[in-house]
Design a protein around this motif. Structure first.
Motif, PDB file in Angstrom:
ATOM      1  N   PRO A  55       0.777  -0.904  -0.002  1.00 54.28           N
ATOM      2  CA  PRO A  55       0.069  -0.001  -0.074  1.00 54.28           C
ATOM      3  C   PRO A  55       0.566   1.427   0.258  1.00 54.28           C
ATOM      4  O   PRO A  55       1.808   1.206   0.313  1.00 54.28           O
ATOM      5  N   THR A  56       0.270   2.103  -0.079  1.00 52.78           N
ATOM      6  CA  THR A  56       0.638   3.773   0.297  1.00 52.78           C
ATOM      7  C   THR A  56       1.209   3.983   1.445  1.00 52.78           C
ATOM      8  O   THR A  56       2.285   4.397   1.909  1.00 52.78           O
ATOM      9  N   PHE A  57       0.284   3.801   2.739  1.00 56.99           N
ATOM     10  CA  PHE A  57       0.559   3.280   3.402  1.00 56.99           C
ATOM     11  C   PHE A  57       0.601   3.158   4.633  1.00 56.99           C
ATOM     12  O   PHE A  57      -0.035   1.793   4.416  1.00 56.99           O
ATOM     13  N   GLY A  58       1.478   2.199   5.583  1.00 58.14           N
ATOM     14  CA  GLY A  58       1.801   0.646   5.782  1.00 58.14           C
ATOM     15  C   GLY A  58       2.291   0.034   5.478  1.00 58.14           C
ATOM     16  O   GLY A  58       2.308  -0.323   4.335  1.00 58.14           O
ATOM     17  N   GLY A  59       2.195  -1.064   6.145  1.00 58.00           N
ATOM     18  CA  GLY A  59       2.834  -2.431   6.174  1.00 58.00           C
ATOM     19  C   GLY A  59       2.678  -3.307   4.528  1.00 58.00           C
ATOM     20  O   GLY A  59       1.142  -3.320   4.204  1.00 58.00           O
ATOM     21  N   PRO A  60       2.726  -3.599   3.892  1.00 58.48           N
ATOM     22  CA  PRO A  60       2.383  -4.673   2.771  1.00 58.48           C
ATOM     23  C   PRO A  60       1.088  -6.426   3.185  1.00 58.48           C
ATOM     24  O   PRO A  60       1.533  -6.553   4.703  1.00 58.48           O
ATOM     25  N   ASN A  61       0.736  -6.719   2.981  1.00 57.23           N
ATOM     26  CA  ASN A  61      -0.331  -7.701   2.736  1.00 57.23           C
ATOM     27  C   ASN A  61       0.722  -8.984   2.443  1.00 57.23           C
ATOM     28  O   ASN A  61       0.704  -8.403   1.125  1.00 57.23           O
ATOM     29  N   TYR A  62       0.389 -10.389   2.600  1.00 52.54           N
ATOM     30  CA  TYR A  62       0.709 -11.079   1.832  1.00 52.54           C
ATOM     31  C   TYR A  62      -0.322 -12.366   2.301  1.00 52.54           C
ATOM     32  O   TYR A  62      -1.393 -12.313   2.167  1.00 52.54           O
ATOM     33  N   ALA A  63      -0.135 -13.121   0.846  1.00 55.61           N
ATOM     34  CA  ALA A  63      -0.752 -14.572   0.558  1.00 55.61           C
ATOM     35  C   ALA A  63      -0.133 -15.388   1.693  1.00 55.61           C
ATOM     36  O   ALA A  63       0.399 -14.980   2.374  1.00 55.61           O
ATOM     37  N   ASP A  64      -1.230 -15.765   2.538  1.00 55.57           N
ATOM     38  CA  ASP A  64      -0.923 -16.830   3.348  1.00 55.57           C
ATOM     39  C   ASP A  64       0.117 -17.789   2.990  1.00 55.57           C
ATOM     40  O   ASP A  64       0.650 -18.668   3.849  1.00 55.57           O
TER      41      ASP A  64
END
Length: 114
Positions: free
Chosen positions: A51-60
Motif C-alpha cells: 500500500p501507499t501507507f502501512g505495511g505490505p499484506n501477503y497471501a497465506d
C-alpha cells in the motif's frame, strides 16, 4: 506507463531470490503496487500488496517467507523471496492501477527445483 520486472531464475528449494519491478511513467509512491504469480496450469494469484501507507499484506502461502518493499527514490518495488519451495514456481508479475487503468509488468519466471 511501463513496469519492468526482473530477477527471476532457477533456484534450489530453500534458496532465495529477489525480484525487482522498475516503473516509468508513473510514481509508485502514490500508487498501490502488487505482486502476482501464475503457475503452469493455474490461475493468476495475488502474492503481496504494497500500500501507499502501512505495511505490505501477503497471501497465506508466502507469509513469513516473502517480503515486499518499495524504494520511492528508485521508483522500484521488490519482492524478497526466502525459503523457496517447489510450489513457488511461477511467472511473477508486478501490477498497479492508475487513473482507472491496469498495468502489468511483463513477468519474470521463477523456477524452484526440489
Amino acid at each position: 506507463v511501463q513496469l519492468q520486472a526482473s530477477g527471476g531464475g532457477l533456484v534450489q528449494a530453500g534458496g532465495s531470490l529477489r525480484l525487482s519491478c522498475a516503473a516509468s511513467g508513473i510514481r509508485l509512491s502514490i500508487n498501490v503496487m502488487a505482486w502476482y504469480r501464475q503457475a503452469p496450469g493455474k490461475e493468476r494469484e495475488l502474492v503481496a500488496v504494497i500500500p501507499t501507507f502501512g505495511g505490505p499484506n501477503y497471501a497465506d502461502s508466502v507469509k513469513g517467507r516473502f517480503t515486499a518493499s518499495r524504494d520511492d527514490a528508485e521508483n522500484t518495488v521488490y519482492l524478497q523471496m526466502n525459503s523457496l519451495k517447489h510450489e513457488d514456481t511461477a511467472v511473477y508479475y508486478c501490477y498497479t492501477t492508475s487513473g482507472g487503468l491496469k498495468y502489468w509488468g511483463q513477468g519474470t519466471l521463477v523456477t524452484v527445483s526440489s
